[in-house]
Scaffold this motif. Structure first.
Motif, mmCIF file in Angstrom:
data_model
loop_
_atom_site.group_PDB
_atom_site.id
_atom_site.type_symbol
_atom_site.label_atom_id
_atom_site.label_comp_id
_atom_site.label_asym_id
_atom_site.label_seq_id
_atom_site.Cartn_x
_atom_site.Cartn_y
_atom_site.Cartn_z
ATOM 1 N N LEU A 592 0.822 -1.212 0.000
ATOM 2 C CA LEU A 592 0.000 0.000 0.000
ATOM 3 C C LEU A 592 0.857 1.263 0.000
ATOM 4 O O LEU A 592 2.016 1.257 0.429
ATOM 5 C CB LEU A 592 -0.912 0.030 1.237
ATOM 6 C CG LEU A 592 -1.888 -1.141 1.414
ATOM 7 C CD1 LEU A 592 -2.620 -1.001 2.740
ATOM 8 C CD2 LEU A 592 -2.873 -1.206 0.259
ATOM 9 N N ILE A 695 4.583 -0.991 3.047
ATOM 10 C CA ILE A 695 3.759 0.220 2.996
ATOM 11 C C ILE A 695 4.704 1.410 2.932
ATOM 12 O O ILE A 695 5.590 1.555 3.786
ATOM 13 C CB ILE A 695 2.837 0.340 4.225
ATOM 14 C CG1 ILE A 695 1.872 -0.850 4.288
ATOM 15 C CG2 ILE A 695 2.054 1.652 4.185
ATOM 16 C CD1 ILE A 695 0.994 -0.855 5.529
ATOM 17 N N ARG A 719 -2.824 -0.049 -4.224
ATOM 18 C CA ARG A 719 -3.674 1.136 -4.084
ATOM 19 C C ARG A 719 -3.035 2.158 -3.160
ATOM 20 O O ARG A 719 -2.138 1.835 -2.383
ATOM 21 C CB ARG A 719 -5.056 0.753 -3.549
ATOM 22 C CG ARG A 719 -5.054 0.192 -2.133
ATOM 23 C CD ARG A 719 -6.467 -0.137 -1.675
ATOM 24 N NE ARG A 719 -7.014 -1.274 -2.416
ATOM 25 C CZ ARG A 719 -8.307 -1.595 -2.459
ATOM 26 N NH1 ARG A 719 -9.180 -0.842 -1.816
ATOM 27 N NH2 ARG A 719 -8.722 -2.643 -3.122
ATOM 28 N N THR A 720 -3.540 3.377 -3.301
ATOM 29 C CA THR A 720 -3.111 4.479 -2.444
ATOM 30 C C THR A 720 -4.256 4.848 -1.511
ATOM 31 O O THR A 720 -5.397 5.023 -1.951
ATOM 32 C CB THR A 720 -2.712 5.701 -3.286
ATOM 33 O OG1 THR A 720 -1.586 5.358 -4.092
ATOM 34 C CG2 THR A 720 -2.354 6.880 -2.400
#
Length: 811
Positions: A592, A695, A719-720
């Motif tokens: 992420l 992350i 995804r962000t």
């Protein structure tokens, strides 16, 4: 005088020679002219290659600048081999292999000549030539603006390089020109460049700007001296020195630089006097390699636009700052590597968002009579072999005054630390250090906070008005087990008559060991981990995903974040169940990107995310390892890959959380090992895709840039998730939670006062979201304590109620 003709005024001493004649071409006129004659060229375009071999004056008509064009189809339009005078001409060249104006011999004078060309060089001076060039302009988008080569010299006054396809002014081969009040701009190479032994460049009152490259580049044993010059609006470093280069900057201004304002390495030497460095994207001064040295006197370095230290000294280099000011920067001074040294005298370091002075990897820093103000950390000595001295310094308005960790051993003497928000001095993880005749006043935490049995020496120190106590010695960790403890002699506090160190049983005072106070352990302000690769958190008893999601839901605000995490968790859970049922499961990338401001809960959510994945069987442990650039990037070739692999291994089975990941962006791969960290990380993520979840986190705009310049990294993340800033209601809820946790209550009107306070509180770069809310609560508790301490017999309500008047004042 007819169009296209040349009038020659003969100025010989005999009567016969004093006459005027007209010639149909420049070549004919030059053939007829003798030393001292004046050739006046009528307006027109001349397709001739001129060679001046006599001391004549060649000029265009008065009052018609640009009306005479020397524009042959190839070759050198104008060659000067004598002490001639050339003025008011427009020279055009078309030969990419030859200069437009070539000065080879003599001491000629060029005045008001405009060179518009696409040549190898606009003006080239070589050999024994020593011209004086006044008010000339060069526009050469294909090559060098002005080249001075092979031992040549000369003076260039009020000249302008309008455009250059390479360097604006290039000096090499032992040449040594002087530039006075010149302007160099819109170049595709360096503005000013000098290279080679015995090459020297002097510039006074010049301006170098709009340069696609370094503003000034001195290399290969060349020297340069710039006085009263401006260097700004470059695309690369402002000033670059390499390989035994020597440069002096006096009364100069370097600003609006996207990279390093000044970068020097490989035994280069830089002297700066009364020079300002501002608005730089990376380091203000970047100093590398053994033998490299910078001496700055009465200089100012400020207003950084990036996230890098203002002064960076590494790999055995030396920096001296005397009577300087460094302010409004992320970090003021970083000294790294054994052999690296910084000597700082009578200097102000202020308005520093993170650390004013950081010393690591065996480096040394000596600060005398310095003032450190308004910084998160005043001075941090980070690891074994790192040290130096702070002498007669004041540290005012920091979060923590001095930090010593992991075997670092500085000497701090006759220093005053005033009003730290947390600890005045914090020593942990086996840090050492000697503190002699030091004083801590007005601390929001402890005066001296020494933990882990660190072997710190305190002599004749004094603490006053420290909210949590003057001295705190907590024995824990391996060092404590070995019997190590601080040595304390003749130290006093306004809380007691004195404090003595553990010694013989009859004289010993037990080393004090307190539990963490009301507001938590110290220092809590650091956004950087204390160790190069922090150890993983101890494993906790496994919780179900439902329990962890419940804790996530209990967090204040973050509604969109909660939805994103739940959606991702649902995808993983359903995929797991489909596999158990013998069905194909969609591939879900678990890595992420977290974007948002500090204090919005990114680290907390990362920890919970790891627990969720562990509860679903996706990860073995689910623990969190938090790192930043300083933990991954080494200062030597190969060390970065090792550090990154170590961090990845510590996170195996859990989450590797990289804070401020954009600092790894390899925009300056030539001088930075960030790219090596990224490359290593990408390979590890591919080779061990199921072992670790990565992350990356940071400010929104910086992370967008980071991902855009690193497509290999961007492709690894699914995804962000954006963490929005907290609003006044969210901040109020955090304060209410803090109050409940610490057994306080908000009196009537206090909640509304907090809501108004958070509404008008400035939300600038220093705004810390949740951290700001917690700091507000702590400030209220301090003001409450000051108020209630005056009551002879306070009631339970007196001891627990926080009123609106306990709110800190807005600055």
């Amino acid at each position: 005088m007819a169009q296209g003709t040349v009038q020659v005024t003969h100025t010989g001493t005999s009567r016969w020679r004093r006459r005027t004649g007209e010639y149909p071409s420049l070549a004919a006129a030059l053939e007829a002219a003798a030393d001292g004659d004046v050739l006046t060229v009528a307006p027109g375009t001349y397709r001739e290659n001129l060679v001046l071999q006599r001391a004549v004056t060649l000029r265009g008509p008065e009052g018609s600048p640009g009306s005479v064009r020397i524009a042959p189809l190839d070759g050198v339009p104008l060659t000067v081999r004598a002490s001639a005078v050339v003025q008011d001409l427009h020279v055009e060249g078309q030969d990419a292999a030859a200069p437009a104006v070539l000065v080879e011999e003599g001491t000629p004078e060029l005045r008001d000549v405009r060179v518009v060309t696409r040549s190898a060089a606009g003006i080239e001076v070589r050999g024994s030539a020593r011209p004086t060039v006044r008010r000339c302009a060069v526009d050469n988008p294909a090559g060098i603006g002005i080249a001075v080569l092979d031992g040549a010299g000369g003076v260039f006054e009020e000249c302008e390089v309008v455009a250059a396809g390479q360097a604006g002014v290039a000096v090499r081969g032992g040449a040594h020109p002087r530039l006075e009040r010149c302007r160099v701009h819109h170049t595709s190479g360096s503005g000013l460049s000098a290279t080679g032994e015995n090459s020297a460049l002097e510039a006074v009152g010049c301006e170098i700007y709009e340069v696609r490259g370094s503003g000034v580049q001195i290399t290969g044993r060349a020297t340069a001296h710039l006085t009263d010059c401006d260097v700004h609006r470059t695309t690369a470093d402002g000033v670059t020195l390499d390989t035994d280069a020597v440069l002096t900057l006096a009364d100069c201004r370097i600003h609006d630089i996207p990279e390093n304002a000044v970068d020097l390495r490989s035994r280069s030497v830089l002297t700066l006097t009364r020079t300002t460095v501002r608005q730089f994207g990376r380091n203000g001064l970047s100093v590398w390699d053994p033998g490299t040295r910078v001496d700055a006197n009465q200089c100012e370095i400020f207003d950084s636009t990036g996230d890098y230290p203002a002064v960076w000294v590494s790999d055995g280099a030396t920096a001296v700052l005397d009577s300087c000011r460094v302010h409004d920067v992320p970090d003021a001074l970083f000294v790294l590597d054994r052999g690296s040294r910084a000597d700082v005298v009578d200097t102000d370091l202020s308005q520093v968002r993170n650390t004013a002075v950081s010393v690591s990897d065996g480096a040394t820093a000596q600060l005398d009579d310095c003032r450190i103000r308004d910084a998160a950390t005043g001075a941090w000595f980070r690891d074994h072999g790192s040290g130096g001295t702070l002498s007669n310094c004041t540290v005012d308005g920091t979060q923590t005054g001095v930090i010593v960790t992991k075997g670092a051993d500085p000497t701090v003497e006759r220093c005053t630390i005033d009003s730290p928000a947390e600890a005045g001095v914090y020593v942990s993880a086996g840090g050492r250090g000697s503190f002699l005749n030091c004083r801590v006043t007005g601390s929001g935490g402890y005066g001296f906070h020494v933990i882990d049995g660190s072997r710190t020496t305190l002599r004749k120190c004094r603490t006053e008005r420290c909210a949590r106590g003057g001295y705190e010695f907590a024995d824990s960790g391996a060092d404590a087990a070995s019997g190590a403890s601080p040595l304390v002699e003749d130290c006093t506090s306004d809380e007691s008559a004195g404090l003595r160190a553990p010694a013989a049983p009859e004289t010993a005072v037990q080393t004090v060991s307190h539990s963490p106070g009301l507001l938590g352990a110290l220092p809590g302000q650091r956004t950087e981990p204390e160790s190069p690769v922090p150890a993983a958190e101890p494993e906790q008893p496994a919780r179900s995903s439902k329990d962890v999601l419940g804790e996530l839901d209990a967090l204040v605000g973050l509604e969109s974040v909660k939805r994103e995490v739940r959606a991702l968790t649902d995808m993983i859970e359903v995929g797991r169940r489909r596999q158990q049922a013998g069905l194909k499961a969609a591939s879900v990338k678990r890595h992420l990107v977290f974007t948002g401001s500090p204090g919005t809960g990114k680290t907390t959510v990362a920890r919970l995310y790891g627990e969720i994945l562990a509860s679903l069987g996706v990860l073995d442990k689910g623990h969190l390892v938090e790192v930043s650039r300083v933990d991954l990037v080494g200062e030597h070739i190969g060390s970065t890959a090792i550090r990154t692999q170590e961090a990845f291994e510590k996170a195996r089975g859990g989450v590797l959380f990289i804070d401020e990941a954009y600092a790894l962006s390899p925009e300056d791969a030539g001088r930075d090992f960030g790219k090596e960290a990224i490359d290593t990380l990408v390979k590890l993520m591919e080779d061990h895709r199921d072992a670790v979840v990565v992350i990356v986190a940071g400010y929104t705009a910086e992370m967008e840039r980071f991902l855009s310049v690193n497509p290999g990294v961007a492709s690894r993340f699914s995804r962000t998730i954006t963490f929005s800033d907290y609003g006044p209601e969210d901040l109020l809820r955090i304060v209410e939670q803090q109050a409940e946790e610490h057994e306080y209550r908000l009196a009537p009107g206090a909640a509304e006062g907090l809501r108004k306070y958070f509404t008008v509180l400035p939300k600038g770069p220093a705004f810390g979201n949740g951290r700001t809310a917690r700091q507000t609560f702590e400030a209220m508790v301090e003001r409450h304590a000051s108020r209630v301490a005056q009551l002879p017999e306070p009631s339970t309500d007196d001891l627990t109620l926080l009123y609106a008047e306990d709110l800190p004042e807005l600055l």
